[in-house]
Design a protein around this motif. Structure first.
Motif, PDB file in Angstrom:
ATOM      1  N   LEU A 135       0.930  -1.240   0.095  1.00  0.00           N
ATOM      2  CA  LEU A 135       0.154   0.000   0.005  1.00  0.00           C
ATOM      3  C   LEU A 135       0.747   1.258   0.053  1.00  0.00           C
ATOM      4  CD1 LEU A 135      -2.728   1.179   0.387  1.00  0.00           C
ATOM      5  CD2 LEU A 135      -2.401   1.298   2.814  1.00  0.00           C
ATOM      6  N   SER A 136       2.083   1.095   0.640  1.00  0.00           N
ATOM      7  CA  SER A 136       2.936   2.474   0.875  1.00  0.00           C
ATOM      8  C   SER A 136       4.000   2.304  -0.114  1.00  0.00           C
ATOM      9  CB  SER A 136       3.474   2.276   2.276  1.00  0.00           C
ATOM     10  OG  SER A 136       2.485   2.262   3.303  1.00  0.00           O
ATOM     11  N   ARG A 137       4.259   1.565  -1.024  1.00  0.00           N
ATOM     12  CA  ARG A 137       5.304   1.399  -1.803  1.00  0.00           C
ATOM     13  C   ARG A 137       5.703   2.636  -2.733  1.00  0.00           C
ATOM     14  NH1 ARG A 137       4.361  -1.686  -6.727  1.00  0.00           N
ATOM     15  NH2 ARG A 137       6.454  -2.012  -7.131  1.00  0.00           N
ATOM     16  N   GLU A 138       4.430   3.100  -3.177  1.00  0.00           N
ATOM     17  CA  GLU A 138       4.289   4.142  -4.222  1.00  0.00           C
ATOM     18  C   GLU A 138       4.005   5.589  -3.625  1.00  0.00           C
ATOM     19  OE1 GLU A 138       1.911   3.171  -7.573  1.00  0.00           O
ATOM     20  OE2 GLU A 138       2.870   1.417  -8.190  1.00  0.00           O
ATOM     21  N   SER A 139       3.884   5.578  -2.199  1.00  0.00           N
ATOM     22  CA  SER A 139       3.685   6.912  -1.626  1.00  0.00           C
ATOM     23  C   SER A 139       4.983   7.392  -1.347  1.00  0.00           C
ATOM     24  CB  SER A 139       2.975   6.593  -0.269  1.00  0.00           C
ATOM     25  OG  SER A 139       3.898   5.803   0.653  1.00  0.00           O
ATOM     26  N   PRO A 140       5.119   8.883  -0.828  1.00  0.00           N
ATOM     27  CA  PRO A 140       6.160   9.440  -0.345  1.00  0.00           C
ATOM     28  C   PRO A 140       7.081   8.817   0.513  1.00  0.00           C
ATOM     29  CG  PRO A 140       4.329  10.920  -0.547  1.00  0.00           C
ATOM     30  CD  PRO A 140       3.806   9.766  -0.768  1.00  0.00           C
ATOM     31  N   GLY A 141       6.207   8.047   1.517  1.00  0.00           N
ATOM     32  CA  GLY A 141       6.884   7.162   2.563  1.00  0.00           C
ATOM     33  C   GLY A 141       7.638   6.162   1.992  1.00  0.00           C
ATOM     34  N   GLY A 142       7.334   5.436   0.881  1.00  0.00           N
ATOM     35  CA  GLY A 142       7.779   4.205   0.335  1.00  0.00           C
ATOM     36  C   GLY A 142       7.674   2.935   1.215  1.00  0.00           C
ATOM     37  N   THR A 182       9.737   2.246   3.570  1.00  0.00           N
ATOM     38  CA  THR A 182       9.982   2.549   5.053  1.00  0.00           C
ATOM     39  C   THR A 182       8.702   2.816   5.896  1.00  0.00           C
ATOM     40  OG1 THR A 182      12.020   3.774   4.358  1.00  0.00           O
ATOM     41  CG2 THR A 182      11.143   4.254   6.700  1.00  0.00           C
ATOM     42  N   LEU A 183       7.716   3.576   5.228  1.00  0.00           N
ATOM     43  CA  LEU A 183       6.476   3.765   5.759  1.00  0.00           C
ATOM     44  C   LEU A 183       5.772   2.523   5.956  1.00  0.00           C
ATOM     45  CD1 LEU A 183       4.041   5.562   6.694  1.00  0.00           C
ATOM     46  CD2 LEU A 183       3.477   5.844   4.638  1.00  0.00           C
ATOM     47  N   GLY A 184       5.726   1.597   4.815  1.00  0.00           N
ATOM     48  CA  GLY A 184       5.195   0.296   4.680  1.00  0.00           C
ATOM     49  C   GLY A 184       5.612  -0.559   5.884  1.00  0.00           C
ATOM     50  N   ALA A 185       6.973  -0.712   6.177  1.00  0.00           N
ATOM     51  CA  ALA A 185       7.467  -1.448   7.268  1.00  0.00           C
ATOM     52  C   ALA A 185       7.150  -0.825   8.622  1.00  0.00           C
ATOM     53  CB  ALA A 185       9.210  -1.561   6.973  1.00  0.00           C
ATOM     54  N   THR A 186       7.242   0.342   8.779  1.00  0.00           N
ATOM     55  CA  THR A 186       6.763   1.034  10.008  1.00  0.00           C
ATOM     56  C   THR A 186       5.237   0.673  10.272  1.00  0.00           C
ATOM     57  OG1 THR A 186       8.212   2.813   9.584  1.00  0.00           O
ATOM     58  CG2 THR A 186       6.575   3.260  11.247  1.00  0.00           C
ATOM     59  N   LEU A 187       4.449   0.709   9.198  1.00  0.00           N
ATOM     60  CA  LEU A 187       3.061   0.380   9.426  1.00  0.00           C
ATOM     61  C   LEU A 187       2.700  -0.979   9.834  1.00  0.00           C
ATOM     62  CD1 LEU A 187       1.350   2.301   6.270  1.00  0.00           C
ATOM     63  CD2 LEU A 187       1.233   3.071   8.872  1.00  0.00           C
ATOM     64  N   ALA A 188       3.535  -1.989   9.167  1.00  0.00           N
ATOM     65  CA  ALA A 188       3.437  -3.393   9.430  1.00  0.00           C
ATOM     66  C   ALA A 188       3.808  -3.755  10.904  1.00  0.00           C
ATOM     67  CB  ALA A 188       4.308  -4.097   8.658  1.00  0.00           C
ATOM     68  N   SER A 189       5.024  -2.967  11.546  1.00  0.00           N
ATOM     69  CA  SER A 189       5.496  -2.941  12.820  1.00  0.00           C
ATOM     70  C   SER A 189       4.512  -2.534  13.859  1.00  0.00           C
ATOM     71  CB  SER A 189       6.797  -2.230  13.190  1.00  0.00           C
ATOM     72  OG  SER A 189       7.980  -2.798  12.063  1.00  0.00           O
ATOM     73  N   VAL A 190       3.870  -1.318  13.439  1.00  0.00           N
ATOM     74  CA  VAL A 190       2.669  -0.710  14.504  1.00  0.00           C
ATOM     75  C   VAL A 190       1.470  -1.741  14.538  1.00  0.00           C
ATOM     76  CG1 VAL A 190       0.901   1.031  14.674  1.00  0.00           C
ATOM     77  CG2 VAL A 190       3.401   1.607  14.039  1.00  0.00           C
ATOM     78  N   TYR A 191       1.036  -2.547  13.303  1.00  0.00           N
ATOM     79  CA  TYR A 191       0.085  -3.387  13.211  1.00  0.00           C
ATOM     80  C   TYR A 191       0.421  -4.532  14.128  1.00  0.00           C
ATOM     81  CZ  TYR A 191      -2.668  -7.079  11.608  1.00  0.00           C
ATOM     82  OH  TYR A 191      -3.666  -8.238  11.496  1.00  0.00           O
TER      83      TYR A 191
END
Length: 408
Positions: A40-47, A49-58
């Motif tokens: 979901l985050s790979r094409e966003s500005p966060g890329g 890094t944001l995706g891995a952070t969201l997964a960790s928070v999940y």
């Protein structure tokens, strides 16, 4: 060992098949979401890094939500509580792709809620299963559950990649929302678990009762830590041996499928020894197989070691659940399963952090062997604790209960 007469045929009832549908619909979003958040985050500005952070928070949400909500599961209202958790989770799953361009804090809150809200469901639904069947069918029922779980986890990565790349980056989360919502409705069709003894008072279990199962929780965390070590170090190990990292996916899928086969085979027979002894044996054999990953040559050697580890790892899963069921009184089971679920997630998360440090200091093979060594040391501590704690309480023994806010 002796073969049972009915095998799995005794489970083929309408109630069990409905339970399997609910279990599948509630497990699939859990298996899909971490990777789905990355896509979901790979094409966003966060890329990434944001995706891995969201997964960790999940995952953090699961770790926090499982004990917090699981210890408040109560008989007579269990279905309603599970349904509410699944429904809130479904809303959070669905909101994530809609709000994919929102500020990162919004996405982090949604990811946490998606993990926390339905986190008590694995323990609650397992408790429903063990009350649906006769006592002599419980090992087979838990084997069937482990088989279903491993099949879901084997299929989830491929399904996420297919939907994210061929349909829409948010499609896996939308599917997860639909499945969780479906489970929240179907859970009311399951029988409401009731105590075996009508004289027992339905109330929340004391903290002391739950904590008395700590040796089982500890061994479960050790098993997950060893699994995390093998999974997370595998790409680095392949690269270190000049093999394509792309083999990681098929190898881990094979591990999950081997676990499904192992769980199914465990339920086919009655095995000698207590479930506590069986668990320790399975864990030791699994550790040996994981160690073989560092010793057997080439891709075939790694594949064989992982497949063998998967077969025996499933035995650890089933026997740990049976050990916890034997150790704690029946009213504590739903809460205890939730606590164990949280401890397993915590063990996996801590191991992920330690693995990253180990890979900076040593070779991938040394990191795997270090993880196996730590797992075996924890297992020894747990085995001594279980042996020294005397006879565990059974479901037939009375249990002092207190309200959820009572202390130990």
């Amino acid at each position: 060992m002796s073969a049972t007469k009915s095998g799995y045929r005794g489970l083929l009832t309408r109630e069990f098949l409905l339970w399997a549908v609910v279990s599948l619909a509630s497990k699939a979003p859990v298996a899909m979401t971490p990777l789905a958040l990355v896509f979901l985050s790979r094409e966003s500005p966060g890329g990434y890094t944001l995706g891995a952070t969201l997964a960790s928070v999940y995952v953090l949400g699961e770790v926090v939500g499982a004990p917090l909500l699981g210890t408040r599961l109560s008989r007579g209202r269990l279905r309603g509580q599970l349904s509410a958790g699944l429904l809130v989770g479904a809303l959070a799953f669905g909101a994530l792709p809609v709000a994919h361009s929102a500020p990162a804090p919004v996405l982090l809150v949604l990811a946490f809620v998606a993990g926390a809200a339905p986190a008590a469901c694995p323990g609650g639904i397992r408790s429903v299963l063990t009350r649906m069947v006769a006592d002599d069918m419980v090992p087979r029922a838990l084997s069937a559950e482990a088989t279903l779980t491993q099949i879901v986890w084997a299929a989830a990565p491929g399904l996420v990649v297919l939907l994210a790349l061929q349909v829409h980056p948010g499609a896996p989360l939308v599917l997860g929302a639909l499945l969780a919502a479906t489970a929240s409705l179907l859970v009311f069709r399951l029988p409401e678990p009731q105590h075996r003894e009508p004289t027992e008072r339905a109330a929340a279990t004391t903290t002391r009762t739950l904590l008395s199962g700590w040796p089982v929780y500890l061994t479960s965390a050790a098993a997950m830590a060893m699994l995390a070590t093998a999974e997370l170090v595998l790409p680095a190990l392949l690269e270190d041996r000049q093999l394509s990292v792309s083999w990681s996916g098929p190898l881990l899928a094979g591990f999950a499928l081997a676990s499904a086969v192992g769980a199914f085979c465990y339920g086919l027979r009655t095995w000698p020894g207590s479930v506590r002894t069986q668990s320790l044996v399975f864990l030791a054999v699994t550790a040996t197989c994981v160690s073989l990953i560092t010793l057997l040559p080439g891709l075939p050697g790694i594949a064989v070691a992982l497949l063998l580890a998967g077969v025996f790892q499933s035995g650890v899963m089933v026997t740990r659940n049976l050990s916890l069921r034997e150790r704690l009184p029946e009213p504590a089971h739903a809460a205890a399963y939730s606590v164990m679920y949280a401890v397993q997630g915590l063990g996996y998360s801590l191991t992920a952090t330690l693995t990253a440090v180990a890979l900076d200091l040593a070779s991938p093979s040394a990191a795997i062997l270090g993880g196996v060594t730590i797992t075996l040391l924890i297992t020894v501590v747990s085995a001594i604790a279980e042996r020294g704690s005397g006879h565990p309480p059974t479901t037939a023994e009375p249990l002092a209960l207190a309200d959820a806010d009572d202390g130990p």
